[in-house]
Design a protein around this motif. Structure first.
Motif, PDB file in Angstrom:
ATOM      1  N   ALA A 129      -0.324   7.273 -10.611  1.00  0.00           N
ATOM      2  CA  ALA A 129      -0.129   5.831 -10.489  1.00  0.00           C
ATOM      3  C   ALA A 129      -1.482   5.157 -10.547  1.00  0.00           C
ATOM      4  CB  ALA A 129       0.576   5.508  -9.175  1.00  0.00           C
ATOM      5  N   GLN A 130      -1.569   4.107 -11.253  1.00  0.00           N
ATOM      6  CA  GLN A 130      -2.773   3.319 -11.435  1.00  0.00           C
ATOM      7  C   GLN A 130      -3.878   4.106 -12.124  1.00  0.00           C
ATOM      8  OE1 GLN A 130      -3.977   1.159  -7.983  1.00  0.00           O
ATOM      9  NE2 GLN A 130      -2.013   0.160  -7.755  1.00  0.00           N
ATOM     10  N   GLU A 131      -3.522   5.079 -12.933  1.00  0.00           N
ATOM     11  CA  GLU A 131      -4.504   5.798 -13.735  1.00  0.00           C
ATOM     12  C   GLU A 131      -4.329   5.543 -15.226  1.00  0.00           C
ATOM     13  OE1 GLU A 131      -7.232   7.463 -12.829  1.00  0.00           O
ATOM     14  OE2 GLU A 131      -6.796   7.000 -10.744  1.00  0.00           O
ATOM     15  N   VAL A 132      -3.102   5.274 -15.669  1.00  0.00           N
ATOM     16  CA  VAL A 132      -2.823   5.018 -17.082  1.00  0.00           C
ATOM     17  C   VAL A 132      -1.888   3.829 -17.192  1.00  0.00           C
ATOM     18  CG1 VAL A 132      -1.839   5.943 -19.207  1.00  0.00           C
ATOM     19  CG2 VAL A 132      -3.092   7.468 -17.680  1.00  0.00           C
ATOM     20  N   ALA A 133      -2.197   2.917 -18.105  1.00  0.00           N
ATOM     21  CA  ALA A 133      -1.338   1.750 -18.325  1.00  0.00           C
ATOM     22  C   ALA A 133      -1.166   1.513 -19.816  1.00  0.00           C
ATOM     23  CB  ALA A 133      -1.955   0.515 -17.674  1.00  0.00           C
ATOM     24  N   LEU A 134       0.048   1.133 -20.200  1.00  0.00           N
ATOM     25  CA  LEU A 134       0.333   0.662 -21.549  1.00  0.00           C
ATOM     26  C   LEU A 134       0.505  -0.838 -21.458  1.00  0.00           C
ATOM     27  CD1 LEU A 134       2.912   3.326 -22.746  1.00  0.00           C
ATOM     28  CD2 LEU A 134       0.467   3.218 -23.249  1.00  0.00           C
ATOM     29  N   LYS A 135       0.023  -1.572 -22.479  1.00  0.00           N
ATOM     30  CA  LYS A 135       0.093  -3.037 -22.413  1.00  0.00           C
ATOM     31  C   LYS A 135       0.277  -3.636 -23.788  1.00  0.00           C
ATOM     32  CE  LYS A 135      -3.801  -3.475 -20.338  1.00  0.00           C
ATOM     33  NZ  LYS A 135      -5.012  -4.026 -19.722  1.00  0.00           N
ATOM     34  N   THR A 136       0.755  -4.863 -23.779  1.00  0.00           N
ATOM     35  CA  THR A 136       0.880  -5.621 -25.012  1.00  0.00           C
ATOM     36  C   THR A 136       0.509  -7.077 -24.731  1.00  0.00           C
ATOM     37  OG1 THR A 136       2.311  -6.074 -26.921  1.00  0.00           O
ATOM     38  CG2 THR A 136       3.359  -6.145 -24.742  1.00  0.00           C
ATOM     39  N   ASN A 137      -0.189  -7.693 -25.691  1.00  0.00           N
ATOM     40  CA  ASN A 137      -0.652  -9.074 -25.566  1.00  0.00           C
ATOM     41  C   ASN A 137       0.414 -10.016 -26.138  1.00  0.00           C
ATOM     42  OD1 ASN A 137      -1.916 -11.562 -25.725  1.00  0.00           O
ATOM     43  ND2 ASN A 137      -3.814 -10.760 -26.570  1.00  0.00           N
ATOM     44  N   MET A 138       1.038 -10.795 -25.272  1.00  0.00           N
ATOM     45  CA  MET A 138       2.113 -11.694 -25.709  1.00  0.00           C
ATOM     46  C   MET A 138       1.594 -12.837 -26.581  1.00  0.00           C
ATOM     47  SD  MET A 138       4.559 -11.539 -22.356  1.00  0.00           S
ATOM     48  CE  MET A 138       3.310 -12.135 -21.259  1.00  0.00           C
ATOM     49  N   LEU A 139       0.347 -13.257 -26.399  1.00  0.00           N
ATOM     50  CA  LEU A 139      -0.224 -14.279 -27.281  1.00  0.00           C
ATOM     51  C   LEU A 139      -0.333 -13.761 -28.712  1.00  0.00           C
ATOM     52  CD1 LEU A 139      -3.133 -15.830 -25.166  1.00  0.00           C
ATOM     53  CD2 LEU A 139      -0.903 -16.820 -25.661  1.00  0.00           C
ATOM     54  N   TYR A 140      -0.667 -12.509 -28.860  1.00  0.00           N
ATOM     55  CA  TYR A 140      -0.776 -11.909 -30.186  1.00  0.00           C
ATOM     56  C   TYR A 140       0.595 -11.784 -30.851  1.00  0.00           C
ATOM     57  CZ  TYR A 140      -4.187  -9.558 -33.181  1.00  0.00           C
ATOM     58  OH  TYR A 140      -5.056  -9.221 -34.190  1.00  0.00           O
ATOM     59  N   TRP A 141       1.631 -11.488 -30.053  1.00  0.00           N
ATOM     60  CA  TRP A 141       2.999 -11.447 -30.596  1.00  0.00           C
ATOM     61  C   TRP A 141       3.397 -12.813 -31.138  1.00  0.00           C
ATOM     62  CZ3 TRP A 141       5.969  -7.516 -31.962  1.00  0.00           C
ATOM     63  CH2 TRP A 141       5.722  -6.265 -31.413  1.00  0.00           C
ATOM     64  N   ALA A 142       2.873 -13.896 -30.546  1.00  0.00           N
ATOM     65  CA  ALA A 142       3.202 -15.249 -31.016  1.00  0.00           C
ATOM     66  C   ALA A 142       2.706 -15.490 -32.439  1.00  0.00           C
ATOM     67  CB  ALA A 142       2.620 -16.295 -30.067  1.00  0.00           C
ATOM     68  N   THR A 143       1.744 -14.690 -32.919  1.00  0.00           N
ATOM     69  CA  THR A 143       1.270 -14.789 -34.302  1.00  0.00           C
ATOM     70  C   THR A 143       1.966 -13.754 -35.191  1.00  0.00           C
ATOM     71  OG1 THR A 143      -0.565 -13.225 -34.044  1.00  0.00           O
ATOM     72  CG2 THR A 143      -1.002 -15.539 -33.501  1.00  0.00           C
ATOM     73  N   THR A 144       3.069 -13.198 -34.726  1.00  0.00           N
ATOM     74  CA  THR A 144       3.848 -12.136 -35.387  1.00  0.00           C
ATOM     75  C   THR A 144       3.022 -10.869 -35.584  1.00  0.00           C
ATOM     76  OG1 THR A 144       3.420 -12.833 -37.683  1.00  0.00           O
ATOM     77  CG2 THR A 144       5.333 -13.824 -36.564  1.00  0.00           C
ATOM     78  N   THR A 145       2.115 -10.600 -34.663  1.00  0.00           N
ATOM     79  CA  THR A 145       1.265  -9.416 -34.766  1.00  0.00           C
ATOM     80  C   THR A 145       1.668  -8.377 -33.719  1.00  0.00           C
ATOM     81  OG1 THR A 145      -0.581 -10.778 -35.536  1.00  0.00           O
ATOM     82  CG2 THR A 145      -1.117  -8.574 -34.735  1.00  0.00           C
ATOM     83  N   PRO A 146       2.324  -7.290 -34.140  1.00  0.00           N
ATOM     84  CA  PRO A 146       2.616  -6.204 -33.211  1.00  0.00           C
ATOM     85  C   PRO A 146       1.305  -5.625 -32.663  1.00  0.00           C
ATOM     86  CG  PRO A 146       3.893  -5.960 -35.215  1.00  0.00           C
ATOM     87  CD  PRO A 146       2.887  -7.044 -35.467  1.00  0.00           C
ATOM     88  N   ASN A 147       1.289  -5.304 -31.366  1.00  0.00           N
ATOM     89  CA  ASN A 147       0.062  -4.810 -30.756  1.00  0.00           C
ATOM     90  C   ASN A 147       0.385  -3.940 -29.557  1.00  0.00           C
ATOM     91  OD1 ASN A 147      -0.414  -6.611 -28.100  1.00  0.00           O
ATOM     92  ND2 ASN A 147       0.544  -7.867 -29.687  1.00  0.00           N
ATOM     93  N   ILE A 148      -0.547  -3.038 -29.259  1.00  0.00           N
ATOM     94  CA  ILE A 148      -0.403  -2.157 -28.102  1.00  0.00           C
ATOM     95  C   ILE A 148      -1.795  -1.779 -27.610  1.00  0.00           C
ATOM     96  CG2 ILE A 148      -0.283  -0.021 -29.454  1.00  0.00           C
ATOM     97  CD1 ILE A 148       1.886   0.868 -27.329  1.00  0.00           C
ATOM     98  N   GLY A 149      -1.879  -1.578 -26.310  1.00  0.00           N
ATOM     99  CA  GLY A 149      -3.125  -1.130 -25.716  1.00  0.00           C
ATOM    100  C   GLY A 149      -2.857  -0.054 -24.703  1.00  0.00           C
TER     101      GLY A 149
END
Length: 181
Positions: A11-31
């Motif tokens: 817990a609190q060692e690995v996180a997956l994320k996505t930027n919702m502002l980037y999705w607003a430009t129709t750009t799929p993204n992951i971090g």
């Protein structure tokens, strides 16, 4: 027989994320962000927009970006305020687009094809929503170097090769974060 330690995802060692502002430009993204120490994390973010715009007007915002970042958390990682340093690089082919707030008006009549590399500093805050979910807001500013070719979108002529040195905002994120246990 030697015992070899195996990496573990706590817990609190690995996180997956996505930027919702980037999705607003129709750009799929992951971090993906990984804990490196008690108050340090490393993140790699990737976004890809391969789409040609519909409607036959030849508008395009195609691009890709990769953005690694090293962060220092003031309280504990994945919770509260942080500062960081990011690098970035990618390619783009954009033009025939009217952006909001009059940002980069030359994109309306011209197409730009090139690449970029740069980096900067980041500041942000992450809120804990539940055991596995967080919400993050962050901004960054820095420098980008970008050589490109400029094309006339209306007359379809190719311009000369140019480059731009940019100093200013390099990152804006409102991200949904999933912590892996």
């Amino acid at each position: 027989m030697a015992i070899v330690p195996t990496p573990r995802a706590c817990a609190q060692e690995v996180a997956l994320k996505t930027n919702m502002l980037y999705w607003a430009t129709t750009t799929p993204n992951i971090g993906m962000e990984v804990g490196l120490g008690d108050k340090t994390t490393g993140q790699v973010f990737f976004g890809l927009n391969p789409w040609k715009q519909s409607g036959g007007d030849h508008s395009s915002l195609r691009h890709w970006v990769v953005q690694p970042e090293l962060r220092h958390w003031f309280c504990q990682k994945f919770n509260g305020w942080f500062v960081g340093a990011h690098a970035m690089g990618g390619q783009y082919n954009a033009g025939g687009v009217k952006l909001p707030l009059g940002f980069f008006p030359a994109l309306e009549d011209h197409r730009y094809k090139g690449w970029y590399v740069g980096g900067g500093l980041t500041a942000g805050y992450q809120w804990v929503l539940s055991k596995h979910w967080n919400f993050e807001a962050s901004v960054g500013a820095g420098y980008i170097y970008s050589p490109y070719k400029k094309y006339c979108a209306v007359c379809r002529t190719e311009g000369k090769e140019e480059h731009r040195n940019y100093v200013g905002p390099t990152k804006a994120a409102l991200s949904l974060v999933y912590l892996i246990k």
